[in-house]
Design a protein around this motif. Structure first.
Motif, PDB file in Angstrom:
ATOM      1  N   ALA A 123       1.096  -1.412  -0.167  1.00 60.09           N
ATOM      2  CA  ALA A 123      -0.385   0.084  -0.505  1.00 60.09           C
ATOM      3  C   ALA A 123       1.104   1.451  -0.110  1.00 60.09           C
ATOM      4  O   ALA A 123       0.800   1.899  -0.836  1.00 60.09           O
ATOM      5  N   ALA A 124       1.925   1.347   0.857  1.00 58.81           N
ATOM      6  CA  ALA A 124       3.258   2.661   0.604  1.00 58.81           C
ATOM      7  C   ALA A 124       3.619   2.628  -0.309  1.00 58.81           C
ATOM      8  O   ALA A 124       3.531   3.602  -1.037  1.00 58.81           O
ATOM      9  N   ALA A 125       4.085   1.769  -1.020  1.00 56.74           N
ATOM     10  CA  ALA A 125       4.347   1.768  -2.118  1.00 56.74           C
ATOM     11  C   ALA A 125       3.541   1.462  -3.704  1.00 56.74           C
ATOM     12  O   ALA A 125       4.250   2.701  -4.088  1.00 56.74           O
ATOM     13  N   LEU A 126       2.184   1.528  -3.222  1.00 58.05           N
ATOM     14  CA  LEU A 126       1.245   2.385  -4.306  1.00 58.05           C
ATOM     15  C   LEU A 126       1.227   3.607  -4.481  1.00 58.05           C
ATOM     16  O   LEU A 126       1.325   4.560  -4.899  1.00 58.05           O
ATOM     17  N   VAL A 127       1.241   3.845  -3.188  1.00 57.63           N
ATOM     18  CA  VAL A 127       0.590   5.659  -2.768  1.00 57.63           C
ATOM     19  C   VAL A 127       2.329   6.911  -3.233  1.00 57.63           C
ATOM     20  O   VAL A 127       2.305   7.579  -3.441  1.00 57.63           O
ATOM     21  N   PHE A 128       3.488   5.960  -2.061  1.00 56.92           N
ATOM     22  CA  PHE A 128       4.206   6.867  -2.607  1.00 56.92           C
ATOM     23  C   PHE A 128       5.312   6.459  -3.965  1.00 56.92           C
ATOM     24  O   PHE A 128       6.094   7.860  -4.295  1.00 56.92           O
TER      25      PHE A 128
ATOM     26  N   SER B   7       7.944  12.136  -2.708  1.00 56.78           N
ATOM     27  CA  SER B   7       7.844  10.803  -2.076  1.00 56.78           C
ATOM     28  C   SER B   7       8.225   9.431  -2.452  1.00 56.78           C
ATOM     29  O   SER B   7       8.005   8.811  -1.638  1.00 56.78           O
ATOM     30  N   LEU B   8       9.518   9.700  -3.093  1.00 56.14           N
ATOM     31  CA  LEU B   8      10.250   8.072  -3.511  1.00 56.14           C
ATOM     32  C   LEU B   8      10.540   8.042  -2.406  1.00 56.14           C
ATOM     33  O   LEU B   8      11.201   6.509  -1.487  1.00 56.14           O
ATOM     34  N   SER B   9      11.751   8.504  -1.934  1.00 56.67           N
ATOM     35  CA  SER B   9      11.984   9.046  -0.266  1.00 56.67           C
ATOM     36  C   SER B   9      10.966   8.073   0.784  1.00 56.67           C
ATOM     37  O   SER B   9      11.352   7.828   1.958  1.00 56.67           O
ATOM     38  N   LEU B  10      10.246   8.681   0.807  1.00 57.97           N
ATOM     39  CA  LEU B  10       8.764   9.397   2.303  1.00 57.97           C
ATOM     40  C   LEU B  10       8.229   7.432   2.078  1.00 57.97           C
ATOM     41  O   LEU B  10       8.964   6.118   3.134  1.00 57.97           O
ATOM     42  N   GLY B  11       8.577   7.035   0.961  1.00 57.37           N
ATOM     43  CA  GLY B  11       7.691   5.447   0.678  1.00 57.37           C
ATOM     44  C   GLY B  11       9.223   4.566   1.195  1.00 57.37           C
ATOM     45  O   GLY B  11       9.010   3.406   1.737  1.00 57.37           O
ATOM     46  N   LEU B  12      10.303   5.338   0.775  1.00 55.89           N
ATOM     47  CA  LEU B  12      11.560   4.521   0.903  1.00 55.89           C
ATOM     48  C   LEU B  12      11.414   4.626   2.526  1.00 55.89           C
ATOM     49  O   LEU B  12      11.551   2.813   3.338  1.00 55.89           O
ATOM     50  N   ALA B  13      11.573   5.532   3.255  1.00 61.06           N
ATOM     51  CA  ALA B  13      11.364   5.275   4.627  1.00 61.06           C
ATOM     52  C   ALA B  13      10.131   4.593   5.315  1.00 61.06           C
ATOM     53  O   ALA B  13      10.419   4.006   6.158  1.00 61.06           O
ATOM     54  N   ALA B  14       8.753   4.536   4.459  1.00 63.25           N
ATOM     55  CA  ALA B  14       7.887   4.004   5.707  1.00 63.25           C
ATOM     56  C   ALA B  14       7.617   2.300   5.078  1.00 63.25           C
ATOM     57  O   ALA B  14       8.079   1.489   6.184  1.00 63.25           O
ATOM     58  N   ILE B  15       8.420   2.052   4.615  1.00 65.65           N
ATOM     59  CA  ILE B  15       8.830   0.143   3.639  1.00 65.65           C
ATOM     60  C   ILE B  15       9.916   0.027   5.022  1.00 65.65           C
ATOM     61  O   ILE B  15       9.667  -1.203   5.306  1.00 65.65           O
ATOM     62  N   SER B  16      10.771   0.756   4.910  1.00 64.57           N
ATOM     63  CA  SER B  16      11.245   0.257   6.155  1.00 64.57           C
ATOM     64  C   SER B  16      11.211   0.044   7.472  1.00 64.57           C
ATOM     65  O   SER B  16      11.790  -1.035   8.265  1.00 64.57           O
TER      66      SER B  16
ATOM     67  N   THR C 251       9.869 -15.606   3.864  1.00 65.02           N
ATOM     68  CA  THR C 251       8.700 -15.376   2.517  1.00 65.02           C
ATOM     69  C   THR C 251       8.613 -14.428   1.778  1.00 65.02           C
ATOM     70  O   THR C 251       8.337 -12.920   1.382  1.00 65.02           O
ATOM     71  N   LEU C 252       7.323 -13.887   3.532  1.00 62.13           N
ATOM     72  CA  LEU C 252       7.216 -12.545   3.658  1.00 62.13           C
ATOM     73  C   LEU C 252       8.630 -11.165   3.666  1.00 62.13           C
ATOM     74  O   LEU C 252       7.993 -10.062   3.608  1.00 62.13           O
ATOM     75  N   ARG C 253       9.274 -11.411   4.056  1.00 57.99           N
ATOM     76  CA  ARG C 253      10.214 -10.434   4.292  1.00 57.99           C
ATOM     77  C   ARG C 253      10.807 -10.557   3.452  1.00 57.99           C
ATOM     78  O   ARG C 253      11.018  -8.820   3.004  1.00 57.99           O
ATOM     79  N   GLY C 254      10.717 -10.531   2.380  1.00 57.79           N
ATOM     80  CA  GLY C 254      11.162 -10.689   0.613  1.00 57.79           C
ATOM     81  C   GLY C 254      10.363  -9.724   0.133  1.00 57.79           C
ATOM     82  O   GLY C 254      10.646  -8.889  -0.107  1.00 57.79           O
ATOM     83  N   LEU C 255       9.127  -9.989   0.451  1.00 61.17           N
ATOM     84  CA  LEU C 255       7.972  -9.287  -0.964  1.00 61.17           C
ATOM     85  C   LEU C 255       7.757  -8.086  -0.105  1.00 61.17           C
ATOM     86  O   LEU C 255       7.771  -6.319  -0.674  1.00 61.17           O
ATOM     87  N   ILE C 256       8.657  -7.677   1.663  1.00 57.42           N
ATOM     88  CA  ILE C 256       8.633  -5.918   2.370  1.00 57.42           C
ATOM     89  C   ILE C 256       9.797  -5.429   1.343  1.00 57.42           C
ATOM     90  O   ILE C 256       9.383  -4.643   1.167  1.00 57.42           O
ATOM     91  N   PHE C 257      10.703  -7.143   1.404  1.00 57.53           N
ATOM     92  CA  PHE C 257      11.725  -6.337   1.361  1.00 57.53           C
ATOM     93  C   PHE C 257      12.031  -5.609  -0.374  1.00 57.53           C
ATOM     94  O   PHE C 257      12.321  -4.382  -0.838  1.00 57.53           O
ATOM     95  N   LEU C 258      10.965  -6.215  -0.898  1.00 56.06           N
ATOM     96  CA  LEU C 258      10.281  -5.494  -2.819  1.00 56.06           C
ATOM     97  C   LEU C 258      10.699  -4.903  -3.165  1.00 56.06           C
ATOM     98  O   LEU C 258      10.210  -4.445  -4.018  1.00 56.06           O
ATOM     99  N   ALA C 259       9.551  -4.656  -2.181  1.00 59.59           N
ATOM    100  CA  ALA C 259       7.993  -3.531  -2.028  1.00 59.59           C
ATOM    101  C   ALA C 259       8.504  -2.495  -2.057  1.00 59.59           C
ATOM    102  O   ALA C 259       8.764  -1.251  -3.137  1.00 59.59           O
ATOM    103  N   GLY C 260      10.456  -2.019  -1.226  1.00 62.10           N
ATOM    104  CA  GLY C 260      10.698  -1.090  -0.760  1.00 62.10           C
ATOM    105  C   GLY C 260      12.016  -0.451  -2.338  1.00 62.10           C
ATOM    106  O   GLY C 260      11.668   0.528  -2.424  1.00 62.10           O
TER     107      GLY C 260
END
Length: 351
Positions: free
Chosen positions: A10-15, A186-195, A208-217
């Protein structure tokens, strides 16, 4: 269990998408308004001394809409410059209007720079400038002002530059609207949010879920690695073609909106020196039409030579521009998708 993944995407979609795309549309609209304003004001009469004298004699506070081609003469205060034209000088109030700079070289997207007056460090006397907009009278002095319904256009350029109108129409656009100031933030904020999501929930979720979160960032940088990098270069190619098509479309429609004379060129006839040539696609032979200004002595006048009917050609390149833009978006999306799938597969294999 899947809440952190949903939050990351969701953060990736928005930011990474919604905010940058909104900024891109805003930037494109801003440059579109600039080009439309330039076209409109190119039809305004040249400012003459008699216009100023008549307005002062009648006691008017506003003389009307004019344009002035000249050079910078001097600064007055911190927000005004004197511009000397062929027969008259006028003040230009830049307190609320941006100042544009036409870079030397080819007239292409990004060659016109928009700068706020507060960011201008200095202006050299004798610099060529084109000014157009509402002219007000202050104690009998002519002053170009910026008004809500009458935005001021002020463009610095090489003194005596020819074909300024087509240069402003061709260069008055961003080379890539997506890469704008809101997008960077926005890209900076998105990276910070997903991190933050990864740090907060990472230890408690499966690898596996950690990998998905990492790749989303990492989505913004995924296209820059092979094999998706090849698709990224395809995207860039299509994007440049689409940009060139939109520029050609605007230039083809430019002579149709000007007060010009139109006639077919006879076979072997040489068009006026310095004409702007807008050709048909290679291999197509079409009738050649010459568009010339009704007042050739006007410093802002420009002759156009068009192979074929400008409106028909404009519609054709507009369709091409849409197809190129769609192909560019598809290529970029595939670059992300291919690298995302590959990176996720490698993550699963390693772990």
């Amino acid at each position: 269990m899947l809440l952190p993944v949903y939050a990351a995407f969701a953060a990736a979609l928005v930011f990474y998408l919604l905010i940058p795309v909104a900024g891109a549309f805003r930037l494109r609209a801003q440059w579109r308004r600039f080009r439309e304003r330039v076209e409109l004001l190119s039809l305004a009469p040249l400012l003459r001394y008699g216009d100023v004298a008549a307005a002062a004699r009648e006691g008017r506070k506003e003389a009307g809409r004019f344009r002035l081609h000249g050079t910078i003469e001097a600064l007055e205060g911190t927000e005004r410059v004197w511009v000397r034209g062929e027969s008259v000088s006028a003040l230009v109030d830049l307190s609320r209007a941006p100042l544009y700079f036409a870079a030397p070289g080819p007239a292409e997207a990004g060659s016109i720079e928009r700068i706020s007056w507060s960011s201008v460090s200095s202006l050299v006397e004798g610099t060529g400038i084109f000014v157009a907009g509402l002219l007000a009278l202050e104690a009998g002095r002519p002053v170009f002002v910026d008004a809500p319904e009458e935005p001021l256009i002020a463009v610095c350029h090489a003194a005596g530059e020819r074909r300024l109108l087509s240069r402003l129409i061709a260069g008055g656009r961003a080379s890539n609207e997506y890469w704008n100031y809101p997008a960077v933030i926005s890209l900076s904020l998105g990276l910070a949010a997903i991190s933050g999501v990864l740090l907060l929930f990472g230890p408690s979720v499966f690898s596996t879920l950690r990998g998905l979160i990492f790749l989303a960032g990492a989505l913004p940088i995924l296209p820059f690695a092979p094999p998706g990098l090849a698709l990224f270069f395809v995207y860039r190619r299509f994007w440049r073609l689409g940009l060139a098509s939109r520029t050609t479309r605007d230039l083809l429609r430019l002579p149709l909106r000007q007060s010009v004379k139109r006639r077919a060129l006879a076979e072997g006839e040489v068009p006026p020196e310095g004409s702007t040539w807008l050709g048909a696609p290679e291999g197509e032979k079409r009738s050649i039409t010459l568009f010339t200004a009704r007042n050739p002595g006007d410093p802002g006048s420009e002759a156009f030579v068009v192979e074929g009917d400008p409106e028909t050609l404009a519609r054709r390149v507009e369709r091409k521009a849409f197809l190129y833009a769609a192909a560019a978006g598809l290529s970029f999306g595939l670059a992300i998708l291919v690298n995302f799938a590959l990176a996720f597969a490698i993550w699963r294999f390693v772990l």
